[in-house]
Design an enzyme around this catalytic site. Sequence first.
Site, PDB file in Angstrom:
ATOM      1  N   ILE A  12     -35.294  33.793 -39.761  1.00  0.00           N
ATOM      2  CA  ILE A  12     -36.497  34.281 -40.462  1.00  0.00           C
ATOM      3  C   ILE A  12     -36.977  35.589 -39.823  1.00  0.00           C
ATOM      4  CG2 ILE A  12     -38.853  33.707 -41.167  1.00  0.00           C
ATOM      5  CD1 ILE A  12     -37.950  30.702 -40.972  1.00  0.00           C
ATOM      6  N   LYS A  84     -35.567  24.482 -33.236  1.00  0.00           N
ATOM      7  CA  LYS A  84     -35.988  23.991 -34.552  1.00  0.00           C
ATOM      8  C   LYS A  84     -35.146  22.860 -35.144  1.00  0.00           C
ATOM      9  CE  LYS A  84     -33.139  27.044 -37.290  1.00  0.00           C
ATOM     10  NZ  LYS A  84     -32.959  27.756 -38.530  1.00  0.00           N
ATOM     11  N   SER A 124     -45.059  24.885 -39.837  1.00  0.00           N
ATOM     12  CA  SER A 124     -44.141  24.220 -40.766  1.00  0.00           C
ATOM     13  C   SER A 124     -44.885  23.215 -41.631  1.00  0.00           C
ATOM     14  CB  SER A 124     -43.092  23.482 -39.930  1.00  0.00           C
ATOM     15  OG  SER A 124     -42.340  22.624 -40.735  1.00  0.00           O
ATOM     16  N   TYR A 149     -39.855  17.771 -32.725  1.00  0.00           N
ATOM     17  CA  TYR A 149     -39.957  19.150 -33.238  1.00  0.00           C
ATOM     18  C   TYR A 149     -41.250  19.318 -34.024  1.00  0.00           C
ATOM     19  CZ  TYR A 149     -39.590  23.015 -36.441  1.00  0.00           C
ATOM     20  OH  TYR A 149     -39.893  24.132 -37.172  1.00  0.00           O
ATOM     21  N   LYS A 153     -44.928  21.761 -33.390  1.00  0.00           N
ATOM     22  CA  LYS A 153     -45.645  22.653 -34.319  1.00  0.00           C
ATOM     23  C   LYS A 153     -47.104  22.210 -34.430  1.00  0.00           C
ATOM     24  CE  LYS A 153     -42.310  25.355 -35.253  1.00  0.00           C
ATOM     25  NZ  LYS A 153     -42.344  26.697 -34.714  1.00  0.00           N
ATOM     26  N   PHE A 179     -42.433  26.222 -46.082  1.00  0.00           N
ATOM     27  CA  PHE A 179     -41.802  25.064 -46.732  1.00  0.00           C
ATOM     28  C   PHE A 179     -40.292  25.125 -46.415  1.00  0.00           C
ATOM     29  CE2 PHE A 179     -45.019  22.376 -48.468  1.00  0.00           C
ATOM     30  CZ  PHE A 179     -46.114  23.076 -48.005  1.00  0.00           C
ATOM     31  N   ASN A 180     -39.392  25.252 -47.372  1.00  0.00           N
ATOM     32  CA  ASN A 180     -37.965  25.244 -47.001  1.00  0.00           C
ATOM     33  C   ASN A 180     -37.358  26.639 -47.179  1.00  0.00           C
ATOM     34  OD1 ASN A 180     -38.638  22.350 -47.460  1.00  0.00           O
ATOM     35  ND2 ASN A 180     -36.501  22.070 -46.947  1.00  0.00           N
ATOM     36  N   ASN A 200     -29.216  21.451 -42.304  1.00  0.00           N
ATOM     37  CA  ASN A 200     -30.026  21.692 -43.506  1.00  0.00           C
ATOM     38  C   ASN A 200     -29.148  21.822 -44.745  1.00  0.00           C
ATOM     39  OD1 ASN A 200     -31.744  23.429 -41.153  1.00  0.00           O
ATOM     40  ND2 ASN A 200     -32.817  21.884 -42.325  1.00  0.00           N
ATOM     41  N   PHE A 219     -28.080  12.817 -49.381  1.00  0.00           N
ATOM     42  CA  PHE A 219     -28.716  11.718 -48.653  1.00  0.00           C
ATOM     43  C   PHE A 219     -29.635  10.904 -49.565  1.00  0.00           C
ATOM     44  CE2 PHE A 219     -28.274  14.681 -44.760  1.00  0.00           C
ATOM     45  CZ  PHE A 219     -27.020  14.176 -44.457  1.00  0.00           C
ATOM     46  N   GLY A 295     -36.083   9.460 -41.699  1.00  0.00           N
ATOM     47  CA  GLY A 295     -37.108  10.486 -41.465  1.00  0.00           C
ATOM     48  C   GLY A 295     -37.370  11.387 -42.662  1.00  0.00           C
TER      49      GLY A 295
HETATM   50  P1  NAD Z   1     -33.797  30.584 -35.543  1.00  0.00           P
HETATM   51  O1  NAD Z   1     -33.274  29.598 -34.563  1.00  0.00           O
HETATM   52  O2  NAD Z   1     -32.818  31.316 -36.392  1.00  0.00           O
HETATM   53  O3  NAD Z   1     -34.734  31.667 -34.810  1.00  0.00           O
HETATM   54  C1  NAD Z   1     -35.461  31.356 -33.654  1.00  0.00           C
HETATM   55  C2  NAD Z   1     -35.138  32.451 -32.646  1.00  0.00           C
HETATM   56  O4  NAD Z   1     -35.882  32.227 -31.446  1.00  0.00           O
HETATM   57  C3  NAD Z   1     -33.669  32.500 -32.251  1.00  0.00           C
HETATM   58  O5  NAD Z   1     -33.215  33.838 -32.371  1.00  0.00           O
HETATM   59  C4  NAD Z   1     -33.645  32.048 -30.798  1.00  0.00           C
HETATM   60  O6  NAD Z   1     -32.598  32.652 -30.073  1.00  0.00           O
HETATM   61  C5  NAD Z   1     -35.026  32.486 -30.342  1.00  0.00           C
HETATM   62  N1  NAD Z   1     -35.583  31.761 -29.196  1.00  0.00           N
HETATM   63  C6  NAD Z   1     -35.704  30.420 -29.019  1.00  0.00           C
HETATM   64  N2  NAD Z   1     -36.347  30.160 -27.867  1.00  0.00           N
HETATM   65  C7  NAD Z   1     -36.625  31.359 -27.291  1.00  0.00           C
HETATM   66  C8  NAD Z   1     -37.283  31.745 -26.094  1.00  0.00           C
HETATM   67  N3  NAD Z   1     -37.753  30.850 -25.228  1.00  0.00           N
HETATM   68  N4  NAD Z   1     -37.394  33.078 -25.840  1.00  0.00           N
HETATM   69  C9  NAD Z   1     -36.914  34.014 -26.706  1.00  0.00           C
HETATM   70  N5  NAD Z   1     -36.289  33.685 -27.851  1.00  0.00           N
HETATM   71  C10 NAD Z   1     -36.145  32.377 -28.133  1.00  0.00           C
HETATM   72  O7  NAD Z   1     -34.867  29.820 -36.457  1.00  0.00           O
HETATM   73  P2  NAD Z   1     -35.636  30.302 -37.753  1.00  0.00           P
HETATM   74  O8  NAD Z   1     -35.193  29.442 -38.879  1.00  0.00           O
HETATM   75  O9  NAD Z   1     -35.572  31.760 -37.884  1.00  0.00           O
HETATM   76  O10 NAD Z   1     -37.104  29.840 -37.387  1.00  0.00           O
HETATM   77  C11 NAD Z   1     -38.063  30.731 -36.849  1.00  0.00           C
HETATM   78  C12 NAD Z   1     -39.342  29.959 -36.576  1.00  0.00           C
HETATM   79  O11 NAD Z   1     -39.803  29.373 -37.807  1.00  0.00           O
HETATM   80  C13 NAD Z   1     -39.165  28.808 -35.610  1.00  0.00           C
HETATM   81  O12 NAD Z   1     -40.328  28.705 -34.807  1.00  0.00           O
HETATM   82  C14 NAD Z   1     -39.053  27.598 -36.509  1.00  0.00           C
HETATM   83  O13 NAD Z   1     -39.482  26.423 -35.872  1.00  0.00           O
HETATM   84  C15 NAD Z   1     -40.003  27.987 -37.629  1.00  0.00           C
HETATM   85  N6  NAD Z   1     -39.718  27.296 -38.893  1.00  0.00           N
HETATM   86  C16 NAD Z   1     -38.451  27.345 -39.409  1.00  0.00           C
HETATM   87  C17 NAD Z   1     -38.177  26.679 -40.605  1.00  0.00           C
HETATM   88  C18 NAD Z   1     -36.784  26.659 -41.179  1.00  0.00           C
HETATM   89  O14 NAD Z   1     -36.489  25.780 -41.991  1.00  0.00           O
HETATM   90  N7  NAD Z   1     -35.907  27.606 -40.825  1.00  0.00           N
HETATM   91  C19 NAD Z   1     -39.199  25.998 -41.267  1.00  0.00           C
HETATM   92  C20 NAD Z   1     -40.481  25.987 -40.725  1.00  0.00           C
HETATM   93  C21 NAD Z   1     -40.724  26.645 -39.522  1.00  0.00           C
HETATM   94  C1  WQD Z   2     -33.499  19.177 -47.734  1.00  0.00           C
HETATM   95  C2  WQD Z   2     -33.078  18.030 -48.648  1.00  0.00           C
HETATM   96  C3  WQD Z   2     -32.228  16.097 -47.510  1.00  0.00           C
HETATM   97  C4  WQD Z   2     -28.620  17.955 -45.904  1.00  0.00           C
HETATM   98  C5  WQD Z   2     -36.204  20.450 -42.484  1.00  0.00           C
HETATM   99  C6  WQD Z   2     -37.173  20.104 -41.382  1.00  0.00           C
HETATM  100  C7  WQD Z   2     -38.476  20.795 -41.610  1.00  0.00           C
HETATM  101  C8  WQD Z   2     -38.278  22.303 -41.821  1.00  0.00           C
HETATM  102  C9  WQD Z   2     -37.198  22.615 -42.805  1.00  0.00           C
HETATM  103  C10 WQD Z   2     -38.673  23.470 -39.794  1.00  0.00           C
HETATM  104  C11 WQD Z   2     -33.500  16.662 -48.132  1.00  0.00           C
HETATM  105  C12 WQD Z   2     -31.160  16.729 -48.360  1.00  0.00           C
HETATM  106  C13 WQD Z   2     -29.821  17.731 -46.551  1.00  0.00           C
HETATM  107  C14 WQD Z   2     -27.436  17.311 -46.375  1.00  0.00           C
HETATM  108  C15 WQD Z   2     -28.740  16.310 -48.138  1.00  0.00           C
HETATM  109  N1  WQD Z   2     -37.886  22.967 -40.625  1.00  0.00           N
HETATM  110  N2  WQD Z   2     -29.871  16.924 -47.668  1.00  0.00           N
HETATM  111  N3  WQD Z   2     -27.560  16.509 -47.488  1.00  0.00           N
HETATM  112  O1  WQD Z   2     -35.470  17.946 -44.255  1.00  0.00           O
HETATM  113  O2  WQD Z   2     -36.758  19.195 -46.053  1.00  0.00           O
HETATM  114  O3  WQD Z   2     -36.757  20.039 -43.732  1.00  0.00           O
HETATM  115  O4  WQD Z   2     -36.012  21.869 -42.514  1.00  0.00           O
HETATM  116  O5  WQD Z   2     -39.852  23.367 -39.675  1.00  0.00           O
HETATM  117  O6  WQD Z   2     -39.278  20.525 -40.502  1.00  0.00           O
HETATM  118  O7  WQD Z   2     -37.355  18.696 -41.373  1.00  0.00           O
HETATM  119  O8  WQD Z   2     -34.699  20.245 -45.070  1.00  0.00           O
HETATM  120  O9  WQD Z   2     -32.550  21.249 -45.665  1.00  0.00           O
HETATM  121  O10 WQD Z   2     -32.569  19.328 -44.012  1.00  0.00           O
HETATM  122  O11 WQD Z   2     -33.086  18.887 -46.407  1.00  0.00           O
HETATM  123  O12 WQD Z   2     -28.795  15.567 -49.142  1.00  0.00           O
HETATM  124  O13 WQD Z   2     -26.365  17.443 -45.813  1.00  0.00           O
HETATM  125  O14 WQD Z   2     -31.655  18.001 -48.704  1.00  0.00           O
HETATM  126  O15 WQD Z   2     -32.152  14.696 -47.573  1.00  0.00           O
HETATM  127  O16 WQD Z   2     -33.846  15.890 -49.245  1.00  0.00           O
HETATM  128  P1  WQD Z   2     -35.942  19.211 -44.809  1.00  0.00           P
HETATM  129  P2  WQD Z   2     -33.153  19.970 -45.218  1.00  0.00           P
END
Ligand code: NAD
Ligand code: WQD
Length: 339
Positions: A12, A84, A124, A149, A153, A179-180, A200, A219, A295
């Site tokens: 992101i 994450k 999140s 995790y 948050k 969201f996602n 994911n 799933f 979960g």
């Molecule tokens: P990502 O793992 O691609 O990015 C996180 C980055 O943080 C990575 O580049 C990692 O190397 C770096 N990092 C981790 N710990 C560190 C530290 N101590 N010092 C410096 N760098 C560090 O994940 P993302 O999907 O880009 O997520 C970014 C943020 O958004 C995270 O906080 C994650 O929890 C949050 N988030 C992600 C999602 C999702 O589904 N991707 C959803 C909701 C929230």
């Molecule tokens: C999406 C849907 C699965 C994989 C997670 C974290 C959440 C947030 C985003 C950071 C669900 C289904 C998945 C597979 C499947 N992250 N699925 N087969 O669970 O909504 O959210 O990522 O904050 O905190 O929990 O995302 O992409 O894992 O799943 O059927 O191999 O796809 O059951 O319904 P989720 P996901």
Amino acid sequence: MKTLLTGGAGYIGSHTAVAMLEAGHEVAVVDNYYNSSPEAIRRVEQITGKSVTLYEADAADKEKMREILKAEMPDCIIHFAGLKAVGESVAKPTEYYRNNIDTTLTLLEVMKELGLTNFVFSSSATVYGEDNVPPFLETMPKGACTNPYGWTKWMQEQILRDAEFASNDTLSVVLLRYFNPVGAHESGMIGEDPQGIPNNLMPYISQVAVGRRDHLTVFGDDYDTPDGTCRRDYIHVMDLAEGHVRAAEYAVSHKGTEVFNLGTGNPYSVLDMVNAFSKACGHQVKYEIGPRRAGDVQDSWANADKAKAVLHWEAKRGIDEICRDAWKWQSNNPQGYGE
Ligand code: NAD
Ligand code: WQD
């Protein structure tokens, strides 16, 4: 505006760096590459034709962060750095609490020392827990999380609120509940690059489509939804990135704590996403129905009205663009950045 993105080389963060640069803002990135590669930032520079100041550092390292923040003095910090993976957090809870909470505390302490005041946080939708009924609204009480995790948050939101409350109207904190996030930059040059077997849905589907994995396991198909599979609010990562630009601009012109959902408000099922991706890649993505995953909640989607009203932001891209761009990234970079 000068921005500093912790975790900015990640999925992101790298897309947000593109959106920030394209909006005319300056970007510095701090990352320890725990889950990313500096190659992502080189590609951000290629896409935008602009440069990023890159620091390799642990965002929990106070001395190092003091040095970096003193050199940069950013108008706004966007804190993406964190671990994450939900399943891994159950197996390694102390690593998750240590990394995610320590980074936030370090940043708050150094910001106070240096008089920095504006903070945007990657939260999140997971903080809504299991008991709220979608569409989720920012005013709903946070729920009990189902994994460490999610609790990190939940706790970081509380820490940031408390720090802002104690700051006597000095700090500005924006909590963004994603969201996602899915998809990739439309160039196909940057995208999500999970290590090992993806947890994911969308990266898993992409890897099946490109031939790295045989089939997707869905799933559960016995949920109380139209096709029996779970529904989620899938948001294009560039829409999410543009939401960060608006949030940072808001943070520098306001004080206090504000929470915003960043979602589309539209739920899609697992099978909807499989079908949309199959259309985008031109062949059927193979799948089998398996048991429910522990979960998982049945339904999760946003009420995104507040971001529209206050940030003047809304998601513009739908699932066809999401799948088109995810496929472009995956087919151009079958091994992610690791080639
Ligand atoms: P990502 O793992 O691609 O990015 C996180 C980055 O943080 C990575 O580049 C990692 O190397 C770096 N990092 C981790 N710990 C560190 C530290 N101590 N010092 C410096 N760098 C560090 O994940 P993302 O999907 O880009 O997520 C970014 C943020 O958004 C995270 O906080 C994650 O929890 C949050 N988030 C992600 C999602 C999702 O589904 N991707 C959803 C909701 C929230
Ligand atoms: C999406 C849907 C699965 C994989 C997670 C974290 C959440 C947030 C985003 C950071 C669900 C289904 C998945 C597979 C499947 N992250 N699925 N087969 O669970 O909504 O959210 O990522 O904050 O905190 O929990 O995302 O992409 O894992 O799943 O059927 O191999 O796809 O059951 O319904 P989720 P996901």
